[in-house]
Design an enzyme around this catalytic site. Structure first.
Site: not given
Length: 396
Positions: A14, A107-108
């Protein structure tokens, strides 16, 4: 000390305050300043760095409230093109480690690294390598949770923030999970948490030691069984490889909060054109097309409506997306209702090369799709303001 991560091959990576980190990575003067990424005074917070978060600023918070909580913060408008480029590079970094990457958002992502351990070392060592590579290549940091299942890995990455690694081997899962508030379980929302609290099930351990049949009677058969699995860390271990926002089951969209609430249909239609153009451009850049166009409108009292229409063929053409969005808007028959926000989203994305348009007798050889690509070439060379629809030109 013996590396305990060998039996924990699932990584959840993350990015730390992704949008804020990307927005400030080339601005060292903002390193020790609270930063908020978001729209105008009537918009919402997209992201905030950790200094701003200490003042209570969170994602999706109205900008007016964020400014009151952190009046000294620097506000930066979002640059979605750059965010997308950095995200693509991060995902490529993951795929250099393993082909089994399940992206959750820009973003993860989850990584299954069991096939990479002979080449790269233990899962914990791989996690450290991923963090180092992303920092060196992208100038941002990430946090990594390492576990045997996806839900535990997700919780572990939260404990690793910012810029760390937390390993939860199978032998330590219950010691890690059971003291936590039940609301921390992945997928347990505020309403479910409050309901469980009212029943006296406050911690994950409380849920774990409640017979599954009792849970199912209280919260339903499916949710009860799922909560029991989460509480013991025995949820799914297999990942479904996804390539991030460009996967067919993903979508792309954009919305805009007006500077003032408006009931002017021409102003709203122009904004729908601007948003349709932005979304279509992003889709063409990503090489995808979609069939379902969704319109979102938010009224002055924050009531929100969405309407969707599925097209016969997938498209990435600005005019087609805009036409569908405006027809959905017209069909609402709002009668001068004042709007705060409008948004356009295209769903059901598929790779553009898989789309074969049905030829129409008498259709021109070159149409709006060719015009869009000509505009894309011009804007890549001369900037976003080089070519735009006449109705979006500001008066001199």
């Amino acid at each position: 000390m013996t590396d305990q991560s060998w039996r924990a091959p699932i990584l959840h990576v993350d990015m730390d305050a992704f949008y804020a980190s990307v927005a400030t990575r080339d601005r060292p003067e903002l390193a020790d300043v609270p930063v908020i990424v978001g729209g105008g005074s009537r918009g919402v917070v997209l992201s905030a760095n950790y200094l701003a978060r200490k003042s209570g600023v969170r994602s999706a918070l109205p900008m007016t409230r964020a400014r009151r909580l952190c009046p000294h913060a620097v506000v930066i408008p979002p640059d979605f093109e750059t965010f997308g480029q950095v995200s693509a590079s991060v995902m490529e970094c993951f795929r250099r480690v393993t082909p089994i990457v399940e992206a959750l958002s820009l973003d993860e992502a989850f990584l299954d690294v069991r096939g990479a351990t002979r080449r790269l070392g233990s899962p914990a060592e791989i996690a450290e390598q991923v963090r180092t590579t992303i920092h060196d290549e992208q100038g941002i940091t990430c946090s990594v949770g390492v576990a045997a299942t996806v839900s535990v890995a997700k919780l572990a990455s939260r404990r690793a923030k910012p810029d760390g690694v937390v390993v939860v081997p199978p032998a330590q899962v219950t010691a890690f999970l059971h003291p936590l508030d039940v609301g921390e379980l992945w997928g347990v929302g505020e309403k479910t948490r409050d309901m469980l609290h009212r029943l006296g099930l406050v911690t994950v351990g409380d849920v774990a030691h409640t017979p599954v049949q009792t849970l199912q009677r209280v919260v339903g058969h499916q949710l009860g069984g799922h909560l029991h699995d989460l509480a013991w860390g025995t949820d799914r271990r297999a990942l479904t490889p996804r390539a991030g926002p460009h996967e067919p089951d993903r979508s792309m969209g954009a919305d805009e909060t007006f500077a003032r609430d408006t009931d002017d249909p021409e102003v709203i239609r122009r904004e729908l054109l601007r948003l349709s153009s932005r979304v279509a451009t992003r889709m063409r850049t990503a090489g995808v097309a979609g069939r379902t166009v969704t319109l979102k409108v938010r009224f002055a009292d924050f009531t929100t409506l969405t309407r969707s229409r599925t097209l016969p063929e997938a498209t990435d053409v600005t005019v087609e997306i805009h036409h569908t969005a405006t027809s959905l808007f017209d069909a609402l028959g709002l009668q001068r209702a004042r709007l705060r926000l409008v948004g356009v989203r295209v769903e059901g994305l598929v790779p553009r090369e898989t789309v074969h348009r049905q030829l129409v007798l008498g259709e021109r050889d070159h149409g709006w799709a060719d015009a869009d690509r000509a505009v894309d070439r011009a804007t890549r060379r001369f900037g976003n303001a080089a070519v735009r629809p006449a109705s979006l030109l500001r008066p001199a």
